[in-house]
Design a protein around this motif. Sequence first.
Motif, PDB file in Angstrom:
ATOM      1  N   ILE A 197      13.643  -9.961   0.137  1.00 19.89           N
ATOM      2  CA  ILE A 197      12.493  -9.420  -0.466  1.00 19.89           C
ATOM      3  C   ILE A 197      12.594  -7.849  -0.153  1.00 19.89           C
ATOM      4  CG2 ILE A 197       9.860  -9.268  -0.554  1.00 19.89           C
ATOM      5  CD1 ILE A 197       9.876 -12.231   0.213  1.00 19.89           C
ATOM      6  N   THR A 228       5.043 -15.342  -1.401  1.00 20.79           N
ATOM      7  CA  THR A 228       6.237 -14.668  -1.794  1.00 20.79           C
ATOM      8  C   THR A 228       5.841 -13.571  -3.011  1.00 20.79           C
ATOM      9  OG1 THR A 228       7.595 -16.479  -1.352  1.00 20.79           O
ATOM     10  CG2 THR A 228       8.509 -14.900  -2.640  1.00 20.79           C
ATOM     11  N   ARG A 229       5.053 -13.928  -3.813  1.00 22.86           N
ATOM     12  CA  ARG A 229       4.610 -12.779  -4.868  1.00 22.86           C
ATOM     13  C   ARG A 229       3.872 -11.710  -4.185  1.00 22.86           C
ATOM     14  NH1 ARG A 229       0.353 -11.233  -8.066  1.00 22.86           N
ATOM     15  NH2 ARG A 229      -1.106 -12.399  -7.178  1.00 22.86           N
ATOM     16  N   THR A 254       6.560  -9.599  -2.387  1.00 20.09           N
ATOM     17  CA  THR A 254       7.272  -8.899  -3.226  1.00 20.09           C
ATOM     18  C   THR A 254       6.574  -7.764  -3.732  1.00 20.09           C
ATOM     19  OG1 THR A 254       8.599 -10.937  -3.794  1.00 20.09           O
ATOM     20  CG2 THR A 254       8.781  -9.266  -5.397  1.00 20.09           C
ATOM     21  N   ALA A 269       6.390  -5.071  -1.291  1.00 19.07           N
ATOM     22  CA  ALA A 269       7.859  -4.438  -0.691  1.00 19.07           C
ATOM     23  C   ALA A 269       8.109  -2.993  -0.890  1.00 19.07           C
ATOM     24  CB  ALA A 269       9.063  -5.241  -1.545  1.00 19.07           C
TER      25      ALA A 269
END
Length: 174
Positions: free
Chosen positions: A110, A160-161, A164, A167
């Motif tokens: 990521i 995770t979304r 990301t 990031a």
Amino acid sequence: MNRRAALLLLGVYSILVTAGCSQSAQGDPGAEAVPDITFHPCDAIPAEAVHSLGLDVRPPDRRDHDNPKSLGCGYLSNAPEYGLTIAARPETLDKVRSDDRFDVLSETEIGGRRALVSDFRGGSACTVSVAIEPGILEFMIGYSELEDFTTVDAACDQATRVATTLAPYFPDHL
């Protein structure tokens, strides 16, 4: 789930994850010193980035812990309803991988950094742990039959979304 219940549940998850990680190097001559974490997600992640995820941009709930030091931040989403904790912790991915409280589901990257996606044992939360020296930046979303995310897969997809999307705001050093 109502907002108060989501916030309470998120706080419990935060305490559970940091509990058991409180071993001190004091008095153990062979133990390594715990690195000092100075990056605070509540202060360093811009409100616009938080808002772009559909999270409440009011001042977040600070979730700081000592022994070892962990700097955390709690947010709430209204659509879907869920709580998110982002915490800078002095742990390594290897320590997360070997910690029997976590069931590592996958390894990924990521923002150009190694990351682990894990189920917190007992089926309560998904954590995405991103390696940033000297520790990890962790994204945690709970799941249960009472929440909008009822499965670990749904919670992990969202965690995770979120990681990301955020990031670009990862620091070079925690």
